[in-house]
Design a protein around this motif. Structure first.
Motif, PDB file in Angstrom:
ATOM      1  N   PHE A 198       0.834  -1.206   0.000  1.00  0.00           N
ATOM      2  CA  PHE A 198       0.000   0.000   0.000  1.00  0.00           C
ATOM      3  C   PHE A 198       0.872   1.262   0.000  1.00  0.00           C
ATOM      4  N   VAL A 199       1.877   1.277   0.845  1.00  0.00           N
ATOM      5  CA  VAL A 199       2.798   2.419   0.901  1.00  0.00           C
ATOM      6  C   VAL A 199       3.538   2.555  -0.430  1.00  0.00           C
ATOM      7  N   ASN A 200       3.983   1.452  -0.983  1.00  0.00           N
ATOM      8  CA  ASN A 200       4.679   1.507  -2.268  1.00  0.00           C
ATOM      9  C   ASN A 200       3.764   2.039  -3.372  1.00  0.00           C
ATOM     10  N   PHE A 201       2.499   1.634  -3.339  1.00  0.00           N
ATOM     11  CA  PHE A 201       1.543   2.164  -4.311  1.00  0.00           C
ATOM     12  C   PHE A 201       1.408   3.675  -4.158  1.00  0.00           C
ATOM     13  N   MET A 202       1.290   4.140  -2.914  1.00  0.00           N
ATOM     14  CA  MET A 202       1.142   5.582  -2.676  1.00  0.00           C
ATOM     15  C   MET A 202       2.371   6.345  -3.171  1.00  0.00           C
ATOM     16  N   ARG A 203       3.540   5.810  -2.931  1.00  0.00           N
ATOM     17  CA  ARG A 203       4.770   6.458  -3.424  1.00  0.00           C
ATOM     18  C   ARG A 203       4.762   6.549  -4.946  1.00  0.00           C
ATOM     19  N   GLU A 204       4.358   5.476  -5.602  1.00  0.00           N
ATOM     20  CA  GLU A 204       4.306   5.458  -7.068  1.00  0.00           C
ATOM     21  C   GLU A 204       3.232   6.418  -7.586  1.00  0.00           C
ATOM     22  N   TYR A 205       2.102   6.474  -6.915  1.00  0.00           N
ATOM     23  CA  TYR A 205       1.020   7.389  -7.286  1.00  0.00           C
ATOM     24  C   TYR A 205       1.506   8.838  -7.221  1.00  0.00           C
ATOM     25  N   THR A 243       3.698  14.176   0.689  1.00  0.00           N
ATOM     26  CA  THR A 243       4.341  12.882   0.898  1.00  0.00           C
ATOM     27  C   THR A 243       3.261  11.813   1.069  1.00  0.00           C
ATOM     28  N   TRP A 244       3.659  10.550   0.943  1.00  0.00           N
ATOM     29  CA  TRP A 244       2.678   9.469   1.063  1.00  0.00           C
ATOM     30  C   TRP A 244       2.022   9.465   2.435  1.00  0.00           C
ATOM     31  N   ASP A 245       2.798   9.763   3.486  1.00  0.00           N
ATOM     32  CA  ASP A 245       2.205   9.738   4.820  1.00  0.00           C
ATOM     33  C   ASP A 245       1.262  10.919   5.041  1.00  0.00           C
ATOM     34  N   GLU A 246       1.514  12.057   4.403  1.00  0.00           N
ATOM     35  CA  GLU A 246       0.580  13.185   4.488  1.00  0.00           C
ATOM     36  C   GLU A 246      -0.738  12.849   3.786  1.00  0.00           C
ATOM     37  N   LEU A 247      -0.646  12.201   2.632  1.00  0.00           N
ATOM     38  CA  LEU A 247      -1.870  11.804   1.920  1.00  0.00           C
ATOM     39  C   LEU A 247      -2.700  10.829   2.750  1.00  0.00           C
ATOM     40  N   LEU A 248      -2.042   9.832   3.308  1.00  0.00           N
ATOM     41  CA  LEU A 248      -2.772   8.818   4.069  1.00  0.00           C
ATOM     42  C   LEU A 248      -3.348   9.382   5.362  1.00  0.00           C
ATOM     43  N   GLU A 249      -2.629  10.293   5.985  1.00  0.00           N
ATOM     44  CA  GLU A 249      -3.120  10.882   7.227  1.00  0.00           C
ATOM     45  C   GLU A 249      -4.398  11.682   7.005  1.00  0.00           C
TER      46      GLU A 249
END
Length: 188
Positions: free
Chosen positions: A33-40, A49-55
């Motif tokens: 999931f994290v890898n997908f977010m990084r690629e997105y 950043t991926w963690d900002e999007l998920l938060e």
């Protein structure tokens, strides 16, 4: 899904193998999931950043919950359990042994989902997996919540979960479908 004209970016993440602890290269415990977010982020050029999007994300852990079994009532609190044919179940927390191995949804997020169901005329109910130290079970909600995103378990209730003869209600399944669709289309 049949969601149309979504107001925000929506993502359907299908995690496997949840039933054996979400381990493996595609489970919720993996980095898929994290890898997908990084690629997105890389492909879309978003500056977050991926963690900002998920938060800042909202999520549903789409899973079944236990229904009151009329032949084995002692494992549930009849005032805090889902009933077949009463609509989609929105479950604040799961787990076992109280709230062990779980996450607990914020009251504001529970209100948002209940209001969304009510706004669309979708019958809903709340419940839990069973009495403390008797019932229980986990979902991927706790793994999604670790990113800081709001996550709650939403789905139909079921009799005989994990048995050779599982039973649920067509009404509850349809109400679940309607709420998932509304969730994607009305994302705040």
């Amino acid at each position: 899904l049949d969601a149309q004209d979504c107001k925000e970016t929506v993502l359907l993440y299908l995690a496997d193998p949840e039933e054996i602890g979400s381990m493996g290269d595609t489970g919720a415990e993996s980095f898929v999931f994290v890898n997908f977010m990084r690629e997105y982020i890389r492909k879309t050029g978003i500056t977050a950043t991926w963690d900002e999007l998920l938060e800042n994300a909202l999520s549903i852990s789409a899973d079944v919950t236990g229904a009151l079994d009329p032949t084995f009532k002692s494992v549930n609190d009849p005032n805090n359990v889902s009933y077949l044919g009463h609509g989609v179940s929105i479950e604040k927390y799961g787990g076992r042994g109280g709230k062990y191995s779980t996450s607990e949804a914020h009251a504001e997020y529970m209100h948002y989902l209940r209001s969304l169901a009510t706004k669309h005329g979708i019958p809903w109910q709340t419940g839990e997996q069973g009495k403390i130290d008797i019932g229980g079970g986990g979902t991927i909600a706790m793994f999604m919540s670790r990113y800081g995103m709001d996550c709650v378990d939403v789905g139909p209730c079921m009799l005989g979960m994990h048995s050779p003869f599982e039973v649920t209600s067509k009404v509850d399944i349809y109400c679940t479908y309607l709420l998932y669709k509304a969730f994607f289309e009305d994302a705040r």
